[in-house]
Design an enzyme around this catalytic site. Structure first.
Site, PDB file in Angstrom:
ATOM      1  N   SER A 222       1.596   0.300  -1.901  1.00 31.81           N
ATOM      2  CA  SER A 222       1.665   0.896  -0.568  1.00 31.81           C
ATOM      3  C   SER A 222       1.945  -0.182   0.464  1.00 31.81           C
ATOM      4  O   SER A 222       1.596  -1.355   0.280  1.00 31.81           O
ATOM      5  CB  SER A 222       0.340   1.570  -0.218  1.00 31.81           C
ATOM      6  OG  SER A 222      -0.661   0.605   0.051  1.00 31.81           O
ATOM      7  N   ASP A 223       2.587   0.208   1.575  1.00 29.83           N
ATOM      8  CA  ASP A 223       2.539  -0.648   2.745  1.00 29.83           C
ATOM      9  C   ASP A 223       1.072  -0.724   3.168  1.00 29.83           C
ATOM     10  O   ASP A 223       0.263   0.141   2.832  1.00 29.83           O
ATOM     11  CB  ASP A 223       3.410  -0.092   3.874  1.00 29.83           C
ATOM     12  CG  ASP A 223       3.856  -1.174   4.850  1.00 29.83           C
ATOM     13  OD1 ASP A 223       3.209  -2.241   4.889  1.00 29.83           O
ATOM     14  OD2 ASP A 223       4.835  -0.952   5.587  1.00 29.83           O
ATOM     15  N   TRP A 224       0.741  -1.762   3.919  1.00 24.28           N
ATOM     16  CA  TRP A 224      -0.662  -2.034   4.210  1.00 24.28           C
ATOM     17  C   TRP A 224      -1.280  -0.913   5.061  1.00 24.28           C
ATOM     18  O   TRP A 224      -0.810  -0.615   6.159  1.00 24.28           O
ATOM     19  CB  TRP A 224      -0.786  -3.391   4.891  1.00 24.28           C
ATOM     20  CG  TRP A 224      -1.065  -4.518   3.945  1.00 24.28           C
ATOM     21  CD1 TRP A 224      -2.052  -5.447   4.079  1.00 24.28           C
ATOM     22  CD2 TRP A 224      -0.402  -4.845   2.713  1.00 24.28           C
ATOM     23  NE1 TRP A 224      -2.037  -6.322   3.012  1.00 24.28           N
ATOM     24  CE2 TRP A 224      -1.039  -5.978   2.155  1.00 24.28           C
ATOM     25  CE3 TRP A 224       0.657  -4.273   2.004  1.00 24.28           C
ATOM     26  CZ2 TRP A 224      -0.651  -6.556   0.942  1.00 24.28           C
ATOM     27  CZ3 TRP A 224       1.056  -4.846   0.802  1.00 24.28           C
ATOM     28  CH2 TRP A 224       0.409  -5.967   0.284  1.00 24.28           C
TER      29      TRP A 224
END
Length: 818
Positions: A222-224
């Protein structure tokens, strides 16, 4: 590591151990597992450089040119070499996973993060990204293709729902990611946005085509903070939720599996992929850690700055003849304080920056006099405190004093830092307030501007007098804005040149207010009329003028799209005035993406330098004085004005962002709209001239097979040079909608003066295909196509018909000929 060994490791782990591996243990680390000899994996932002785990200006990094500059190079070997440099930096900093490259597209000229993306074209982006990936991973460091997918603007980026046709998605936006998988990328990052109603961290596209049809065997991360729920991403093909240790998976995934809402087999597949990644980067047992490689950064970064700089206009001015120069005028703030990188989470702290003024002075030292005039002050927020004018009030050494205080104001932690931009220490037990103080030595008498950035309760005093005092609520959940680049609040105070003042900034560390604190100061603005007159006088008395203009940290940055393309009237007036005073004026534009250049026909030469990295000045000086030829070709089309641009929408309506233009992005949209830009995609000049003497292309090609176009060129100039030969195709009588023209391949050639050379461009079978949404398969029409060879998307040198034999359908299960 063999697959059966991975299976045995998975079998050893309990459900709780497995789930713990699927969420970060810290902001930048994955979890370790002693039971199988697995250490933590360390991630770091890219692609401008490898910052490492800490936002600390004392831990410097090699700073590459921006991705838009690298896209402008049209040079896969250079990208591969730079990938090797990123890998070397990663090893030096103990990093296993570099979060690069960014494979999103320049869909509109207003995209705030253009500097971090290669181009507007899927073919150029695909080839550039694949080359960088190979360069990184050849050295045992993982690359990450991001942000999957259609994450092409910053407005409402966390929640925007992109509506895009399946065909445009396949042919345009997914194409660079497919090439990344073909290049063997080890991670793919799912973006914050949604596509057609589903957030990307839970999207079926992670399964098909990514893991199924394309055969991606790596980790979907995932993106953060992009994972917001437990079950949907877990049932989908997302593998790793970052950061940690908190998050929906950390708190609820075990129960979701135990209750039957998430299949155990899905968890096992995610863990197996993570262990496969760990094996690839050498993360089993401590003795597998890599040793830092040895790679000399500066010569490569200097070469990269040259390679990406695009010469778009030259009326016989460049290269400048040093022997004919007694005085050179260098004008503009960007000459002495260039933008070498974009704003946001990808930023790094370079060890040193060669400014354009430094580079020009170095090459002219002992030969010509250099006169510098900054021109009018730009109307931008003040820069962070630095070591040039500030000292730690406790030690007296250059920099600032950072302290963490408890609720009673007692000191818990203190250290000298080098910048007023701070992400304060994460773990200071009992910390209630962060304080940044500095003794400022004003070099000018007058009204100074002060700024403080952050959220929550903040105060800023100047010699004990409060100039800022308030509570600034956090009204965004964008991590880049909360933790990296919060908005700046400004105030003014009168200072005397001879009297240092004590600045003290304090911010309460309340929950939800982020970690970033910024303290800034700027001297009084120069009198605009006097500064312009000084610049004109310098230009009038010089043998040549080099004027620098560009964007600011606040106009091109993560988290914001631009609202216009103007450099502002002061900069436009500056260029016009010095060009009128001296026809031998070279303008250099320092921006990450397109800007309006209303004076472009008034200057003798025009260079687009992008954000050139830490060797900016050395590379530009090489170009200006003829040591090197500008190597760049435009990776994106530049509009004369924003009103001309056919695709400009970045702002969602009711949460939806419609890609109504479909396949017609970039130069494709310009051709479709029958509009003429300032400069076409692919345009760029060198220091020599070329004649396209002959082209060899097959009259008939077999569907599903590559073919080669050979172009014979002669260097008709007086010095060696480089030319980028571009091949485009069209299908005027197609049964389906197509772009009027699309790039299918390119090749760069070099030749000495009056020498011939042959460019060979291989066109892949995918160049002829289109996606059939009805059949959910790739289809290739048989019959006539046009093939074109040109210097840009708007300048064709040759065209002919070519016949494709038969028609093919290609799906997940293979292909067949009709």
């Amino acid at each position: 590591m063999r697959e059966d060994m991975l299976d045995r490791m998975v079998e050893k782990l309990s459900l709780e151990q497995k789930v713990r591996l699927l969420t970060g243990s810290t902001t930048w680390r994955t979890a370790a597992e002693k039971a199988i000899g697995l250490r933590e994996l360390v991630c770091s932002d890219g692609p401008a450089g490898v910052r490492g785990e800490a936002w600390d200006e004392r831990r410097t990094s090699a700073l590459l040119p921006s991705a838009s500059a690298l896209g402008a190079a049209w040079d896969e070997q250079l990208l591969s070499d730079l990938g090797g440099l990123l890998a070397s930096e990663a090893v030096r900093k103990g990093v296993d996973v570099v979060l690069a490259p960014n494979l999103n597209l320049h869909r509109t000229p207003l995209g705030g993060r253009h500097f971090e993306c290669f181009s507007e074209d899927p073919e150029l982006t695909a080839r550039s990204g694949a080359a960088l990936i190979r360069g990184i991973q050849d050295h045992g460091v993982a690359a990450t293709a991001k942000h999957f997918v259609a994450n092409d603007s910053e407005t409402e980026r966390l929640h925007a729902d992109v509506r895009v046709s399946e065909r445009a998605l396949r042919e345009v936006y997914l194409a660079p990611f497919e090439a990344a998988v073909e290049a063997g990328v080890w991670l793919v990052m799912a973006g914050y946005n949604g596509v057609d109603g589903t957030t990307m961290t839970a999207h079926p596209l992670l399964s098909e085509p990514l893991k199924g049809e394309w055969g991606f065997d790596g980790v979907a991360v995932s993106d953060w903070a992009a994972v917001r729920t437990t079950e949907e991403p877990a049932r989908a093909a997302l593998d790793l939720a970052m950061p940690g240790p908190q998050g929906p998976w950390a708190t609820g995934l075990v129960r979701a599996v135990q209750d039957g809402r998430v299949p155990p087999a899905a968890i096992d597949d995610k863990v197996r992929r993570l262990l496969r990644l760990a094996a690839r980067v050498g993360a089993f047992e401590e003795h597998h850690r890599r040793r830092p490689g040895t790679r000399t950064a500066r010569p490569l970064l200097r070469r990269a700055a040259v390679a990406g700089t695009v010469l778009v206009r030259n009326e016989g001015i460049l290269p400048l003849d040093i022997g004919a120069l007694s005085t050179v005028a260098v004008i503009g703030e960007h000459a002495a304080s260039p933008r070498v990188q974009g704003g946001g989470s990808a930023g790094v702290f370079p060890s040193a920056v060669v400014t354009p003024l430094d580079g020009i002075r170095a090459q002219l030292r002992g030969r010509s006099r250099v006169v510098y005039a900054p021109g009018p002050t730009s109307n931008v927020p003040p820069p962070p405190l630095d070591t040039d004018r500030c000292s730690d009030p406790r030690s007296g050494e250059p920099g600032v004093l950072l302290r963490c205080l408890d609720v009673e104001g007692r000191e818990l932690y203190a250290e000298r830092r080098l910048s007023g931009r701070q992400l304060e220490p994460e773990t200071v037990p009992g910390a209630h307030t962060v304080e940044i103080s500095a003794l400022l030595r004003p070099e000018t008498t007058g009204t100074w501007t002060f700024g403080m950035g952050g959220f929550g309760r903040m105060t800023l005093t100047v010699d004990g007098r409060a100039v800022l005092d308030g509570t600034y609520p956090c009204e965004t959940d964008d991590p880049a804005l909360v933790h990296v680049t919060p908005p700046l609040h400004t105030a003014r105070a009168h200072l005397e040149r001879t009297r240092p003042v004590l600045l003290v900034a304090r911010r309460d560390l309340a929950s939800g207010t982020g970690r970033a604190t910024l303290v800034a100061a700027a001297p009084p603005a120069r009198d605009s009329a006097a500064a312009l007159a000084e610049a004109v006088d310098a230009a009038r008395g010089a043998d040549a003028v080099i004027v620098f203009v560009g964007t600011t940290e606040h106009s091109e940055t993560e988290g914001y799209d631009r609202t216009d393309l103007s450099l502002g009237r002061p900069q436009d007036d500056l260029v016009r005035a010095v060009a009128a005073a001296n026809p031998r004026t070279v303008a250099v534009v320092n921006s990450g993406g397109p800007v309006e250049l209303p004076w472009r026909s008034e200057v003798g030469a025009l260079l687009l330098a992008w954000f050139p990295g830490q060797e900016a000045g050395a590379g530009l000086a090489d170009i200006l004085f003829g040591r090197s030829e500008p190597g760049g070709r435009l990776p994106t089309t530049w509009a004369a004005s924003l009103a001309d641009a056919p695709v400009t929408r970045t702002r969602p309506v009711d949460g939806r962002l419609d890609y109504a233009e479909g396949l017609h992005v970039g130069y494709r949209a310009w051709i479709r709209a029958a509009r003429e830009p300032a400069y076409w995609f692919g345009h760029g000049l060198g220091y020599t001239t070329w004649t396209y003497e002959h082209v060899e292309a097959p009259a008939r090609v077999e569907i599903g097979a590559p073919f080669t176009v050979r172009v014979g060129l002669r260097n008709t100039g007086k010095r060696p040079g480089r030319e980028v030969v571009q091949v485009y195709m069209a299908r005027p009588e197609s049964s389906v909608e197509r772009p009027a023209r699309w790039l299918v391949g390119y090749a760069a050639v070099h030749a000495d003066a009056d020498r011939t050379v042959t460019a060979e461009v291989t066109v892949a079978p995918r160049a002829l295909r289109h996606w059939s949404s009805a059949e959910r398969a790739w289809r290739t029409e048989s019959g006539p196509y046009q093939i074109m060879v040109g210097r840009s998307a708007g300048a064709m040198e040759w065209k002919a018909d070519i016949i494709a034999g038969g028609s093919a359908v290609v799906g997940a299960g293979g292909s067949h000929q009709e």
